[in-house]
Design a protein around this motif. Structure first.
Motif, PDB file in Angstrom:
ATOM      1  N   GLY A   1      -5.883   7.220  -5.677  1.00  0.00           N
ATOM      2  CA  GLY A   1      -6.964   6.087  -5.967  1.00  0.00           C
ATOM      3  C   GLY A   1      -6.008   4.729  -6.215  1.00  0.00           C
ATOM      4  O   GLY A   1      -6.587   3.909  -6.874  1.00  0.00           O
TER       5      GLY A   1
ATOM      6  N   ASP B   1      -3.562   1.734  -4.918  1.00  0.00           N
ATOM      7  CA  ASP B   1      -3.512   0.778  -3.703  1.00  0.00           C
ATOM      8  C   ASP B   1      -1.846   1.010  -3.395  1.00  0.00           C
ATOM      9  O   ASP B   1      -1.191   0.983  -4.471  1.00  0.00           O
ATOM     10  CB  ASP B   1      -3.747  -0.825  -4.121  1.00  0.00           C
ATOM     11  CG  ASP B   1      -3.575  -1.546  -2.807  1.00  0.00           C
ATOM     12  OD1 ASP B   1      -4.186  -1.416  -1.689  1.00  0.00           O
ATOM     13  OD2 ASP B   1      -2.400  -2.311  -3.086  1.00  0.00           O
TER      14      ASP B   1
ATOM     15  N   LYS C   1     -10.408   1.740  -5.563  1.00  0.00           N
ATOM     16  CA  LYS C   1      -9.114   1.663  -5.980  1.00  0.00           C
ATOM     17  C   LYS C   1      -8.913   1.411  -7.530  1.00  0.00           C
ATOM     18  O   LYS C   1      -9.665   0.417  -8.067  1.00  0.00           O
ATOM     19  CB  LYS C   1      -8.177   0.758  -5.057  1.00  0.00           C
ATOM     20  CG  LYS C   1      -8.050   0.982  -3.567  1.00  0.00           C
ATOM     21  CD  LYS C   1      -7.231   2.383  -3.491  1.00  0.00           C
ATOM     22  CE  LYS C   1      -7.215   2.463  -1.959  1.00  0.00           C
ATOM     23  NZ  LYS C   1      -6.508   3.944  -1.879  1.00  0.00           N
TER      24      LYS C   1
ATOM     25  N   HIS D   1      -6.473  -0.117 -10.579  1.00  0.00           N
ATOM     26  CA  HIS D   1      -5.575  -1.084 -10.703  1.00  0.00           C
ATOM     27  C   HIS D   1      -4.657  -0.864 -11.814  1.00  0.00           C
ATOM     28  O   HIS D   1      -5.004  -0.799 -12.774  1.00  0.00           O
ATOM     29  CB  HIS D   1      -6.139  -2.473 -10.778  1.00  0.00           C
ATOM     30  CG  HIS D   1      -6.962  -2.708  -9.393  1.00  0.00           C
ATOM     31  ND1 HIS D   1      -6.776  -3.133  -8.405  1.00  0.00           N
ATOM     32  CD2 HIS D   1      -8.429  -2.708  -9.550  1.00  0.00           C
ATOM     33  CE1 HIS D   1      -7.497  -3.194  -7.697  1.00  0.00           C
ATOM     34  NE2 HIS D   1      -8.711  -2.978  -8.090  1.00  0.00           N
TER      35      HIS D   1
END
Length: 169
Positions: A86, A88, A60, A62
């Motif tokens: 990709g 969250d 993932k 950020h």
């Protein structure tokens, strides 16, 4: 103005290569450059690089929420995130609160469609089952109809994640 919605881009997204663990580098969007670009071009929306990674399917990304807030304030137009597959879900929700109005999740949608199609094909006998039931009649056995229903459920799930359910623009 010709009544066409135009999306521009400031910065450059990193791009992931599936299965190889390689990420081509990108460049974060700069708020000053974003403000200038929007002012000079008159774009309606701005795609930004804020930690998102194009075509990321493993792991993932950020997001930099402070940068998103700065870009939203500087640009004065809705922000767009490419590489949404990709990211969250909580990161996406926060980004939407800060000014992101469009999130591209094409890779996730394509994967859902392909998984459904593959699952359907494993459960039928393509030599013996009625070819018209498997493809074209739209019933429960129709592999494309099933994949489209799966895709529709995935789209509805993303609409919920983005906080867009029950809202019209």
């Amino acid at each position: 103005h010709f009544g066409v919605y135009v999306e521009g881009e400031v910065g450059r997204l990193p791009t992931a290569e599936r299965g190889r663990g390689i990420v081509q580098p990108g460049k974060l969007s700069d708020p000053g450059e974003a403000a200038r670009f929007v002012w000079e071009t008159g774009v309606d929306a701005l795609s930004v690089s804020v930690g998102n990674v194009h075509i990321l399917e493993e792991g993932k990304a950020h997001l930099d929420h402070e940068l998103i807030a700065s870009l939203a304030g500087a640009a004065g137009v809705p922000l767009v995130l490419h590489g949404g597959t990709g990211i969250d879900e909580e990161d996406i929700r926060k980004a939407v609160e800060l000014g992101v109005s469009k999130v591209n999740v094409g890779t996730a949608l394509k994967r859902a469609f392909l998984r459904s199609l593959a699952d359907s094909l494993r459960s039928v006998d393509t030599e013996r089952d009625d070819a018209h039931d498997l493809l074209g009649r739209g019933g429960e056995k129709d592999v494309l109809a099933r994949a489209r229903r799966t895709l529709a459920r995935e789209v509805a799930r993303f609409i919920e994640i983005f906080g867009s359910a029950g809202r019209a623009w």
